[in-house]
Design a protein around this motif. Structure first.
Motif, PDB file in Angstrom:
ATOM      1  N   ALA A  47     -14.987   7.406 -42.350  1.00  0.00           N
ATOM      2  CA  ALA A  47     -15.713   7.863 -43.480  1.00  0.00           C
ATOM      3  C   ALA A  47     -16.120   9.256 -43.497  1.00  0.00           C
ATOM      4  CB  ALA A  47     -16.636   6.938 -43.771  1.00  0.00           C
ATOM      5  N   TYR A  48     -16.655   9.709 -42.191  1.00  0.00           N
ATOM      6  CA  TYR A  48     -17.072  11.324 -42.083  1.00  0.00           C
ATOM      7  C   TYR A  48     -15.865  12.126 -42.076  1.00  0.00           C
ATOM      8  CZ  TYR A  48     -22.121  10.077 -42.375  1.00  0.00           C
ATOM      9  OH  TYR A  48     -23.189   9.768 -42.510  1.00  0.00           O
ATOM     10  N   LYS A  49     -14.608  11.436 -41.835  1.00  0.00           N
ATOM     11  CA  LYS A  49     -13.302  12.506 -41.717  1.00  0.00           C
ATOM     12  C   LYS A  49     -13.068  12.686 -43.250  1.00  0.00           C
ATOM     13  CE  LYS A  49     -12.069  13.117 -37.347  1.00  0.00           C
ATOM     14  NZ  LYS A  49     -13.465  13.316 -37.187  1.00  0.00           N
ATOM     15  N   GLY A  50     -13.631  12.171 -44.383  1.00  0.00           N
ATOM     16  CA  GLY A  50     -13.298  12.206 -45.804  1.00  0.00           C
ATOM     17  C   GLY A  50     -12.349  11.242 -46.277  1.00  0.00           C
ATOM     18  N   TYR A  51     -11.978  10.177 -45.645  1.00  0.00           N
ATOM     19  CA  TYR A  51     -11.427   9.111 -46.281  1.00  0.00           C
ATOM     20  C   TYR A  51     -12.497   8.199 -46.774  1.00  0.00           C
ATOM     21  CZ  TYR A  51      -7.399  10.628 -43.182  1.00  0.00           C
ATOM     22  OH  TYR A  51      -6.487  11.062 -42.595  1.00  0.00           O
ATOM     23  N   SER A  52     -11.835   7.386 -47.804  1.00  0.00           N
ATOM     24  CA  SER A  52     -12.577   6.160 -48.213  1.00  0.00           C
ATOM     25  C   SER A  52     -12.326   5.058 -47.393  1.00  0.00           C
ATOM     26  CB  SER A  52     -12.017   5.989 -49.578  1.00  0.00           C
ATOM     27  OG  SER A  52     -12.931   5.295 -50.536  1.00  0.00           O
TER      28      SER A  52
ATOM     29  N   THR B  40     -16.158  21.098 -32.691  1.00  0.00           N
ATOM     30  CA  THR B  40     -17.354  21.087 -33.732  1.00  0.00           C
ATOM     31  C   THR B  40     -17.291  19.622 -34.249  1.00  0.00           C
ATOM     32  OG1 THR B  40     -15.963  22.043 -35.337  1.00  0.00           O
ATOM     33  CG2 THR B  40     -17.642  23.312 -34.329  1.00  0.00           C
ATOM     34  N   GLU B  41     -15.837  19.044 -34.372  1.00  0.00           N
ATOM     35  CA  GLU B  41     -15.696  17.711 -34.979  1.00  0.00           C
ATOM     36  C   GLU B  41     -16.419  16.629 -34.294  1.00  0.00           C
ATOM     37  OE1 GLU B  41     -11.601  16.633 -35.428  1.00  0.00           O
ATOM     38  OE2 GLU B  41     -11.998  17.023 -37.473  1.00  0.00           O
ATOM     39  N   GLU B  42     -16.031  16.952 -32.729  1.00  0.00           N
ATOM     40  CA  GLU B  42     -16.627  15.943 -31.936  1.00  0.00           C
ATOM     41  C   GLU B  42     -18.372  15.999 -31.864  1.00  0.00           C
ATOM     42  OE1 GLU B  42     -15.926  16.751 -27.903  1.00  0.00           O
ATOM     43  OE2 GLU B  42     -17.001  14.725 -27.123  1.00  0.00           O
ATOM     44  N   ALA B  43     -18.701  17.137 -32.076  1.00  0.00           N
ATOM     45  CA  ALA B  43     -20.269  16.973 -31.876  1.00  0.00           C
ATOM     46  C   ALA B  43     -20.740  16.499 -33.154  1.00  0.00           C
ATOM     47  CB  ALA B  43     -20.725  18.712 -32.059  1.00  0.00           C
ATOM     48  N   ALA B  44     -20.289  16.754 -34.477  1.00  0.00           N
ATOM     49  CA  ALA B  44     -20.669  16.161 -35.592  1.00  0.00           C
ATOM     50  C   ALA B  44     -20.575  14.742 -35.435  1.00  0.00           C
ATOM     51  CB  ALA B  44     -19.763  16.442 -36.754  1.00  0.00           C
TER      52      ALA B  44
END
Lengths: 265, 431
Positions: A47-52, B40-44
């Motif tokens: 979800a936080y990667k931008g997918y629904s 940065t992705e992993e941190a987030a």
């Protein structure tokens, strides 16, 4: 979120973000006796990667009311109707264990919007021994405990968890206890009775990914490898863990799924 | 291949398997404050609680996590969180569940700091507690109000050694949808696993028997995962929207581990009572021998009880394994392996006799701790409670002749010989 669906309150996890049906949607389908919490480390991640993201609790599972579905076909029809109700047009199905069988049947009826299928610890057939079938009716809690123990690799035994402080066994047992007591019986019987997986697998036309587990005692690796041979061009990976890949190897699984999804775009 | 390892094996192994890079058999001490992010992705993803991992040792640490996972395995819980002390654990639980206007029902016979926290500190933040007799399940039920958010007690009370009837009280809590939180320090999971009796949350002072060597202060919360936090009006801090992390609902997204997720995201983040990795290592060294030590603690306790009960200089002896203890039947039922290694006894001759005894023994250590491998003694009448009159002590359930004994692992003959030395001094005084 909870929606009213087929006259029952139905819970759909969305990974902490609002459902957006204009985006590609990842629909996670849980396994026998499980619920949306099988995918704790996948739902928010994608979800936080931008997918629904949607992770429905099937009827009588997790936070969903209603009566349990009594066959794989019925499960697939329920999911199909839910996807239609949510007006989703670009869906990737990610099934775990029983969820893989449901995905096979869903492929037959939800063709137009289905962009891809990802099988996690899957096979075309999941036979269940009579002892466990009987126990799931007589003492579902005991049956759940046995499944949690059999289902995990060494990380379960040793209480090794990527999420600090969490126990696979303790958490796994309690996740299964959240379901209505009859849910497990119908799930296991649905798996055991499903015999059309070979034909269903051969009908798949969309891109597929299979992530299997080396030490899987629920859907053994041997069975999983035979299964993927039935599917044209199925990208296959094998991880060193037990049946509960989503919690045993979350980062590796997420990384494989993410790479695959990027290739689809 | 799943083995479902037993308690003794889990005490040694749970939470750690040797890593492929070094093969270190012992749990490594990750003495670091922070962790390099690969991207940065992993941190987030770590900050957003998308996946598990470590970002800062105040929140979690690999060595501390090994301890947490060992405790979760030993208690049969869904998840655990280790912190700087048992009192920190207690405060983390209360502050995670309760808010201004909420109410707690607690045992009236508990460790002084537990009582102080609930009686004096929490009311300043609007959380009030009614204290009731832990041996009276009906009184506990009557004390529960619509705004009661938890019931709290000690399995084995400190210092009075009252035994809570955990299954009975758990039934009441369950029927009212209120979590039963137990301080299980004196029993440890070796003597009794409270989740099997229906409790929902356990707090431990790891400093005592779990650590067992008197070298490291630590605490832990173990979450049974068996409580339904879904009532948003009653438990808004767990099932409602959190102020950060995109308004996460811990109950929706973590289910059985919602409480620990909440405490890690808020309590550890905002209060910061973290356990040092080195202390986590020391505490795990203790846990490795917990089953062996507890067996010996109980064996020595039963021997010392025989010795004290039959001694001419002893006025009275209190321990739940004695038939004379009012909670003996409950103890037999829920603590069949033994009711711990704390003994209270009174010496003929009152406060002065107690003082003479304490000052004359040489093997037993005179100090304010319990659960060490070594035998420990304290005479509250001449130390911790010396400012109180005999009458005031009685009101608090103590007497001025009382000695609190934490039975250690020494040869039992050496302990009794040491006590004879103390009794001899008392005899001299009485003459």
């Amino acid at each position: 979120m909870i929606i009213s669906f087929k006259d029952a309150d139905t819970y759909i996890g969305t990974g902490g973000k609002s459902l957006d049906n204009t985006k590609r949607t990842l629909c996670f389908l849980h396994g026998s006796g499980q619920n949306h919490l099988s995918f704790i480390q996948q739902a928010r991640f994608f979800a936080y990667k931008g997918y629904s993201v949607i992770v429905p609790d099937m009827p009588a599972h997790g936070f969903s009311d209603g009566n349990p579905c009594k066959s794989i076909k019925e499960n697939a029809e329920w999911i199909n109707d839910l996807l239609v109700k949510l007006n989703l047009k670009d869906v990737v199905i990610i099934g775990h264990s029983q969820g893989c069988l449901v995905a096979l049947e869903l492929n037959r009826i939800f063709k137009s919007f289905l962009k891809s299928i990802i099988f996690v610890a899957g096979s075309n057939i999941i036979p269940v021994n009579q002892f466990l079938l009987d126990l799931s009716e007589e003492n579902p809690q005991k049956a759940s405990e046995m499944m949690v123990t059999w289902g995990h690799g060494i990380d379960g035994d040793m209480s090794i968890n990527k999420w600090p402080g969490h126990s696979h066994y303790g958490e796994g047992n309690n996740i299964m206890c959240m379901n209505k007591p009859t849910a497990l019986k119908y799930d296991l019987n649905s798996c055991n009775d499903y015999l059309d997986g070979i034909n269903a697998a051969k009908k798949i036309k969309v891109p597929t990914l299979a992530v299997l587990a080396k030490n899987d005692q629920m859907t053994p690796l041997k069975s999983g490898l035979k299964f993927v041979e039935l599917i044209k061009n199925c990208e296959t990976h094998v991880l060193d863990c037990g049946h509960f890949l989503p919690s045993e190897r979350p980062m590796e699984l997420n990384s494989i799924i993410n790479s695959f999804l990027l290739k689809l775009e | 291949m799943s083995e479902n390892y037993k308690f003794d094996t889990l005490s040694l192994h749970a939470g750690h398997i040797p890593d492929k890079e070094t093969g270190s058999r012992a749990v490594p001490i990750y003495q670091t404050t922070s962790y390099v992010f690969n991207s940065t992705e992993e941190a987030a993803s770590l900050y957003n609680m998308e996946v598990g991992g470590h970002l800062y040792t105040r929140i979690s640490n690999p060595t501390v996590a090994a301890l947490e996972q060992r405790l979760a395995a030993l208690e049969g819980g869904a998840s655990a969180l280790a912190c700087s002390s048992g009192m920190a654990a207690m405060h983390l639980v209360v502050s995670a569940i309760c808010s201004n206007g909420d109410h707690i029902v607690a045992s009236s016979k508990m460790y002084g700091a537990n009582i102080n926290l609930l009686q004096h500190t929490m009311p300043r933040f609007g959380v009030k507690t009614d204290f009731v007799n832990p041996n009276d399940p009906d009184a506990i039920e009557r004390a529960i109000k619509p705004n009661t958010k938890l019931v709290f007690g000690e399995v084995i009370g400190n210092p009075g050694l009252d035994i809570m009837d955990v299954p009975e009280i758990a039934k009441i809590c369950n029927s009212k949808n209120i979590p039963l939180v137990l301080d299980a320090t004196f029993n440890t999971p070796y003597l009794m696993q409270p989740f099997k009796h229906g409790a929902n949350i356990i707090v431990h002072s790891l400093t005592k028997w779990l650590g067992g060597h008197g070298i490291a202060i630590g605490g832990a919360i173990v979450n049974g995962g068996n409580f339904d936090w879904g009532d948003k009006d009653k438990f808004p801090t767990i099932s409602g929207r959190h102020f950060a992390l995109g308004g996460i609902s811990f109950w929706e997204e973590f289910g059985p581990s919602a409480l620990i997720a909440k405490i890690r995201a808020e309590g550890m983040y905002n209060f910061g009572p973290s356990l040092s990795p080195t202390n986590a290592f020391h505490l795990m060294q203790g846990i490795e021998t917990l089953p062996l030590r507890m067996k010996k603690h109980i064996e020595n306790t039963h021997s010392i009880l025989d010795f004290l009960v039959n001694h001419e200089m002893v006025e009275w002896v209190k321990h739940p394994d004695l038939e004379t203890h009012p909670d003996h039947q409950v103890a037999k039922r829920i603590l069949p392996k033994g009711s711990g290694s704390i003994v209270a006894f009174g010496i003929k001759g009152g406060r002065e006799a107690g003082k003479a005894f304490i000052e004359s023994v040489q093997l037993a250590s005179h100090l304010a701790n319990v659960g060490d491998a070594k035998t420990l003694l304290i005479h509250p009448g001449s130390t911790t409670h010396s400012h109180l009159s005999s009458e005031a002590m009685k009101e608090g359930g103590l007497t001025d002749d009382m000695i609190r004994l934490s039975v250690g692992l020494e040869d039992i003959n050496d302990i009794t010989k040491d006590f004879e030395r103390g009794f001899k001094a008392v005899k001299k005084l009485n003459k």
